[in-house]
Design a protein around this motif. Structure first.
Motif, mmCIF file in Angstrom:
data_model
loop_
_atom_site.group_PDB
_atom_site.id
_atom_site.type_symbol
_atom_site.label_atom_id
_atom_site.label_comp_id
_atom_site.label_asym_id
_atom_site.label_seq_id
_atom_site.Cartn_x
_atom_site.Cartn_y
_atom_site.Cartn_z
ATOM 1 N N TRP A 171 -5.158 -10.315 4.769
ATOM 2 C CA TRP A 171 -4.472 -10.630 6.017
ATOM 3 C C TRP A 171 -5.423 -11.137 7.089
ATOM 4 O O TRP A 171 -5.150 -12.134 7.759
ATOM 5 C CB TRP A 171 -3.753 -9.381 6.513
ATOM 6 N N SER A 172 -6.561 -10.451 7.260
ATOM 7 C CA SER A 172 -7.422 -10.782 8.394
ATOM 8 C C SER A 172 -8.840 -10.282 8.155
ATOM 9 O O SER A 172 -9.048 -9.104 7.832
ATOM 10 C CB SER A 172 -6.865 -10.153 9.682
ATOM 11 N N LYS A 350 -4.508 -20.110 7.038
ATOM 12 C CA LYS A 350 -4.566 -19.507 8.361
ATOM 13 C C LYS A 350 -5.520 -18.322 8.431
ATOM 14 O O LYS A 350 -6.286 -18.181 9.376
ATOM 15 C CB LYS A 350 -3.163 -19.059 8.790
ATOM 16 N N ALA A 351 -5.473 -17.464 7.409
ATOM 17 C CA ALA A 351 -6.279 -16.238 7.454
ATOM 18 C C ALA A 351 -7.752 -16.503 7.183
ATOM 19 O O ALA A 351 -8.613 -15.704 7.557
ATOM 20 C CB ALA A 351 -5.743 -15.223 6.446
ATOM 21 N N THR A 353 -9.247 -16.318 4.332
ATOM 22 C CA THR A 353 -9.693 -15.267 3.422
ATOM 23 C C THR A 353 -9.485 -15.723 1.978
ATOM 24 O O THR A 353 -8.545 -16.470 1.691
ATOM 25 C CB THR A 353 -8.915 -13.967 3.656
ATOM 26 N N GLU A 483 1.996 -14.565 4.681
ATOM 27 C CA GLU A 483 2.312 -13.557 5.691
ATOM 28 C C GLU A 483 3.527 -12.725 5.286
ATOM 29 O O GLU A 483 3.550 -11.509 5.477
ATOM 30 C CB GLU A 483 2.573 -14.235 7.040
#
Length: 493
Positions: A171-172, A350-351, A353, A483
């Protein structure tokens, strides 16, 4: 294959298609600060060992004084090794750690074997052991000794811990780093509590146990090497920051700074914690206990003793987070070079990762939860020190073959030579002491050779296999809508 996977690590060029296929230019971002780097090292090193079984080192060392010297010696050895890795990490600042260094110095096959033993053995087994320890101590309050938590409950909680941390790491980056920092602070607080309690115990004049037994017993020539071997297990993780050098801010400065802060801190805490244990528990009690911190707390912490299992659970949870964070980067580095499926080199748009790599390492670890982990541990160390020794040998070889490579940090030649000698010794010791386990470790390592020949060097592959892999990873919209399913994972856990 290699060219296609490398494209995911190039600088971003804009556009909404980035991060999913070979057209993209999405890369990992430098979000790891100096504090995060210290947290990764300290958090990965300090797991359950210092709370549970310092008696192993004491038993082999033969005397409390020798045991304390072993704990200090292990810390010094790992600090020297980390300084050698700092030269490698700033000379070759890419994700992958020893895999990347061995690949640069010795080529494809040695690097693939390094990756192989990490993928099939070292990382999954380590993560599974830490997850199981987290589950057992989390359930300790509900099932106090002499009761044992049901095996199914331990398995389910360990699986939930792995899934939750994997989801967070997917996620982050920032969230996973915050978790690492918070849990590192929690485990240091627990150890400082133990050290302070031992100091107060001695300050009140209760020095009899320590003074009577400190020089008791005699170290043996055979036992001290094995004590070092056991002690180095508790320092495992000192090299993990090198796996995220690509994401470290100002790595030329922060990598050596993080090492110079983290390793002396851990060494000091480990030695003082053992002094506290020995100030309260006689050697016989320490040797007989499988959970030294619990026995210590029962003697001096009063009602706070019930928090010790919580501290151990927090410690292992943070350690598991650090191992997962670096494992995903190792798998990513292998995929970039064509040594693993290309999809493992994908980075979420976006993340930012390595989602596929993290999911695969989580899956392998969950499979290991059902394997006899304690049998695997017997030859885990052999494979671990073999790969670290290979990385140090790579440093020496690159000094000889490529002396003009930029080296922002260049340690004295004696340091990597000393570490390499120690690694050779640590590889040879289990050959003599446990030839069966070591033999199995050798066989598992060599099993990577045919995999390398067929999977990497063999350019002819059935068309339907290539087509199937392409459909699985390119058509599926799972990465685009990460997400949504990640929220589902949180809810299920």
């Amino acid at each position: 294959m290699a060219d296609k996977t490398r494209s995911t690590t190039q600088p971003s060029t804009g556009g909404e298609e980035q991060g999913l296929g070979e057209e993209s230019g999405v890369s990992l971002k430098r979000k790891v600060t100096l504090l995060h780097g210290v947290s990764i090292i300290v958090g990965s090193i300090i797991g359950s060992g210092i709370f549970v079984s310092p008696g192993g080192v004491l038993g082999y060392a033969g005397s409390p004084l020798a045991a304390l010297l072993v704990w200090a010696g292990c810390g010094i050895f790992c600090t020297v090794g980390a300084l050698a890795f700092a030269e490698l990490g700033t000379m070759l600042p890419s994700t992958g750690g020893e895999y990347s260094y061995i690949h640069t110095a010795f080529g494809g096959l040695p690097a693939f074997l390094t990756l192989w033993v990490n993928v099939v053995l070292i990382r999954p087994a380590t993560q599974a052991v830490v997850a199981l320890t987290f589950a057992e101590y989390s359930l300790a309050l509900a099932f106090p000794a002499p009761c044992h938590a049901p095996r199914l409950a331990v398995f389910l909680l360990a699986s939930c811990g792995l899934c939750l941390l994997t989801a967070i790491n997917c996620w982050s980056v920032q969230l996973s780093l915050r978790i690492q920092t918070v849990f590192t602070a929690a485990k240091l607080l627990a150890l400082f509590t133990i050290i302070a309690a031992g100091g107060v115990h001695l300050a009140m004049g209760n020095t009899q146990v320590l003074t009577e037994h400190m020089l008791a017993g005699r170290p043996s020539a055979d036992g001290v090497p094995l004590a070092f071997y056991s002690g180095l297990f508790a320092y495992g993780g000192w090299n993990y920051l090198n796996f995220v050098t690509e994401e470290l801010k100002d790595p030329y400065r922060n990598l050596p700074r993080a090492i110079s802060v983290a390793l002396p801190l851990v060494t000091t805490v480990y030695v003082l914690a053992n002094v506290a244990y020995l100030a309260v528990l006689p050697p016989a009690a320490l040797l007989a206990s499988t959970a030294v911190a619990v026995a210590f707390a029962r003697e001096v912490l009063g009602p706070l003793q019930y928090w010790v299992p919580v501290f151990v659970a927090l410690s292992t949870f943070g350690s598991l987070n650090g191992i997962l964070f670096t494992s995903g980067r190792l798998f990513l580095a292998g995929a970039r070079e064509g040594h693993l499926p290309p999809a493992l080199a994908y980075i979420h748009l976006k993340a930012k990762t390595p989602v596929p790599a993290l999911l695969v390492t989580c899956l392998l670890s969950m499979v290991m939860l059902e394997v006899n982990i304690f049998f695997l541990i017997n030859f885990l160390s052999f494979a671990l020190w073999l790969t670290i020794g290979g990385a140090v040998a790579a440093l020496l070889w690159l000094r000889y073959t490529q002396p003009h490579l930029p080296r922002p940090i260049k340690v004295h030649l004696a340091l990597p030579v000393l570490v390499l000698i120690g690694c050779v010794y640590l590889v040879v010791v289990p050959v003599v002491q446990e030839p069966g386990s070591t033999g199995l470790g050798v066989l598992m390592t060599l099993a990577g050779i045919p995999v390398y020949v067929l999977g990497v060097k063999c350019h002819w592959k059935p068309g339907y296999i290539t087509s199937l892999l392409g459909k699985l990873w390119h058509i599926s919209p799972v990465w685009l809508y990460f997400e949504e399913w990640c929220v589902c994972v949180f809810v299920c856990v």
